[in-house]
Design an enzyme around this catalytic site. Sequence first.
Site, PDB file in Angstrom:
ATOM      1  N   ASP A   7       0.825  -1.537  -0.065  1.00 30.36           N
ATOM      2  CA  ASP A   7       0.203   0.065  -0.218  1.00 30.36           C
ATOM      3  C   ASP A   7       0.470   1.044  -0.277  1.00 30.36           C
ATOM      4  OD1 ASP A   7      -2.149   1.639   0.128  1.00 30.36           O
ATOM      5  OD2 ASP A   7      -3.096   1.294   1.577  1.00 30.36           O
ATOM      6  N   ASP A   8       0.777   2.409  -0.694  1.00 27.29           N
ATOM      7  CA  ASP A   8       1.816   3.317  -1.139  1.00 27.29           C
ATOM      8  C   ASP A   8       3.183   3.648  -0.620  1.00 27.29           C
ATOM      9  OD1 ASP A   8      -0.459   4.315  -1.178  1.00 27.29           O
ATOM     10  OD2 ASP A   8      -0.724   5.927   1.069  1.00 27.29           O
TER      11      ASP A   8
ATOM     12  N   CYS B 233      -5.894   4.230  -3.827  1.00 29.47           N
ATOM     13  CA  CYS B 233      -6.359   2.954  -3.572  1.00 29.47           C
ATOM     14  C   CYS B 233      -7.322   2.043  -4.539  1.00 29.47           C
ATOM     15  CB  CYS B 233      -6.144   2.717  -1.768  1.00 29.47           C
ATOM     16  SG  CYS B 233      -5.020   3.617  -0.819  1.00 29.47           S
TER      17      CYS B 233
ATOM     18  N   ARG C 227      -7.498  -1.620  -6.721  1.00 30.44           N
ATOM     19  CA  ARG C 227      -7.919  -3.220  -6.389  1.00 30.44           C
ATOM     20  C   ARG C 227      -8.659  -3.289  -6.428  1.00 30.44           C
ATOM     21  NH1 ARG C 227      -5.365  -3.076  -1.203  1.00 30.44           N
ATOM     22  NH2 ARG C 227      -3.881  -1.125  -0.665  1.00 30.44           N
TER      23      ARG C 227
ATOM     24  N   LYS D   4      -6.239  -5.421   4.038  1.00 36.11           N
ATOM     25  CA  LYS D   4      -6.812  -4.134   3.639  1.00 36.11           C
ATOM     26  C   LYS D   4      -7.903  -4.056   1.972  1.00 36.11           C
ATOM     27  CE  LYS D   4      -6.343   0.543   2.144  1.00 36.11           C
ATOM     28  NZ  LYS D   4      -5.226   1.930   1.699  1.00 36.11           N
TER      29      LYS D   4
ATOM     30  N   HIS E 263     -10.671  -1.999   0.553  1.00 35.64           N
ATOM     31  CA  HIS E 263     -11.172  -1.277   0.532  1.00 35.64           C
ATOM     32  C   HIS E 263     -11.620  -1.074  -0.833  1.00 35.64           C
ATOM     33  CE1 HIS E 263      -9.150   3.216   0.745  1.00 35.64           C
ATOM     34  NE2 HIS E 263     -10.597   3.067   1.003  1.00 35.64           N
TER      35      HIS E 263
ATOM     36  N   SER F 291      -8.992   1.341   4.651  1.00 26.96           N
ATOM     37  CA  SER F 291      -8.532   1.985   4.975  1.00 26.96           C
ATOM     38  C   SER F 291      -8.047   2.345   6.421  1.00 26.96           C
ATOM     39  CB  SER F 291      -7.597   3.812   4.110  1.00 26.96           C
ATOM     40  OG  SER F 291      -6.241   3.462   3.677  1.00 26.96           O
TER      41      SER F 291
ATOM     42  N   HIS G  81       1.167   2.466   4.201  1.00 26.46           N
ATOM     43  CA  HIS G  81       0.498   3.711   3.829  1.00 26.46           C
ATOM     44  C   HIS G  81       0.659   4.536   5.607  1.00 26.46           C
ATOM     45  CE1 HIS G  81      -3.176   6.119   3.962  1.00 26.46           C
ATOM     46  NE2 HIS G  81      -3.438   5.209   2.495  1.00 26.46           N
TER      47      HIS G  81
ATOM     48  N   ASP H 205      -0.296  -0.673  -5.148  1.00 28.14           N
ATOM     49  CA  ASP H 205      -1.348  -0.224  -5.412  1.00 28.14           C
ATOM     50  C   ASP H 205      -1.153   0.914  -6.336  1.00 28.14           C
ATOM     51  OD1 ASP H 205      -0.802   1.000  -2.580  1.00 28.14           O
ATOM     52  OD2 ASP H 205      -2.952   1.170  -2.527  1.00 28.14           O
ATOM     53  N   ASN H 206      -0.287   2.306  -5.419  1.00 28.60           N
ATOM     54  CA  ASN H 206       0.564   3.513  -6.195  1.00 28.60           C
ATOM     55  C   ASN H 206       1.764   3.503  -5.759  1.00 28.60           C
ATOM     56  OD1 ASN H 206      -2.691   3.455  -3.927  1.00 28.60           O
ATOM     57  ND2 ASN H 206      -0.849   4.427  -3.952  1.00 28.60           N
TER      58      ASN H 206
ATOM     59  N   LYS I  49       2.322   9.337  -5.665  1.00 21.46           N
ATOM     60  CA  LYS I  49       0.362   9.197  -5.248  1.00 21.46           C
ATOM     61  C   LYS I  49      -0.689  10.431  -5.904  1.00 21.46           C
ATOM     62  CE  LYS I  49      -2.612   7.602  -2.081  1.00 21.46           C
ATOM     63  NZ  LYS I  49      -2.783   7.296  -0.623  1.00 21.46           N
TER      64      LYS I  49
END
Length: 501
Positions: free
Chosen positions: A31-32, A71, A75, A125, A127, A152, A231, A283-284, A304
């Site tokens: 995540d991130d 996010c 996903r 997660k 989301h 999140s 994240h 994810d990003n 991001k």
Amino acid sequence: MKHVCLGLLFFTACLHSLCAALPNFVLLFADDLGFGDLGCFGHPVSLTPNLDRLAAGGLRFTDFYSTSPVCSPSRASLLTGRYQTRSGIYPGVLYPGSIGGLPLNETTIAEVLKPMGYATAAIGKWHLGFGAKGKFLPTKQGFDHYLGIPYSHDMGPCWNLTCFPPDVKCFGLCDAGTVLVPLMHNEIIKQQPANFLELEKAYSDFATDFISTSAQKKQPFFLYYPSHHTHYPQYAGVDAAGKSLRGPYGDALLEFDNTIGNLMKTLEKTGVINNTLVFFTSDNGPELMRMSRGGSAGLLKCGKGTTYEGGMREPAIAYWPGTIRPGVTHEMASTLDILPTFANLAGAKLPQVTLDGVDMTSLLVNRGKSERNTMMFYPTDPNEMYGLFALRMGKYKAHFYTRGATHSGTTPDKDCPVFAVLKAHDPPLLFDLETDPSENYPLPLIGRPDLKAVLEKIQKVKAQLEATMVFGESQVDKGTDPSLAPCCNPECQQKPKCCQC
């Protein structure tokens, strides 16, 4: 024809009680996490020994993309093989009280694999929506088992900052109507508030038990682990806190890496390691506004929230001992391609819908050419009027619009923060990503008929792609209803103080 033949092969195997020959899949989703955050991707002090081993023994991608710089949309694309614009997971992300979610008529990887006899589990997660009575939870989308937070982990009171050091106190009414972050087991709230210091151990135990049980039953399995790490705000339990050289971000990354190590040990111990494809990506891009606690995009531009490379080009690793040879590939690939690849390897049927992903089997197993030659870049708030912000074709990337983002603030690059407002480019900005992956030097078109020809071809491909894009109803625009936020004491009207198990 290859897909049909592979399906017939596995069908015949199952008739002879050899269904265990079907490959297992472990999908790890950070995540991130930025392109420059892992040791194996060049970070000088990141402590990621298990991911580094996967990279050394597997295939490392240099040109792998998510479909969105935030996010929820990324996903949705990962699990469905379709751009988020088709499923309606836009603009932005879903919230605890969101009315919408990933539509139930969308087909996930889990739903593709289940008819082949796969056990399926998700941890971490989600989301992709909670909805009325948990209608959008993983157990409604093909997963047999789920342990995790349905959105999140920062979506608690005061953005959940009170749970982590530095302890940011709440003032005014910022807590009003916001439930504490829940830990869910399948469709039941197991703990509220979630104990973040023990959360990763719970995930690790749950995942290793799932692998062990599936192996004991000789049942093929699909484990999806979308981690909360890295994240903001970061957290880490006692085995990782203070153990890295990167502060809270590095500690969180180390804890995530430790869990991956536990999963790999379990795959080896149960004897299924050589029949398991482990795939890792993010994810990003990194949330640069958090500075040292936001991650690193390495040499890539911005992060991001933007459609620059730093927002959507991600680290990726495919590991399968004896099947995938160690090395590095510069072929283009995407999270969109994971569903069709898993389906092909399992001999499963593809959903009867428009898919944007392509099969990576030849790329992974034979180190062949990628079937993907283009990548579309949609902003966080896509719409049909503007269409694509950017498109990559081969080594060239054209920006039709550029815009900064709050998530990418604080950097010296003036193109990254939110103050870099939407700007249209006619002609588009054209970059050669092989010689300039940082997108610093737009190629001059004057006196370059060869580049004008490239741009004309990109424009033609863009028009063809946009002509086939049917925007689904926005699930985010359906709004929110605070009463939908999961709470183990739903009758309580003094949230969040009394919303505890």
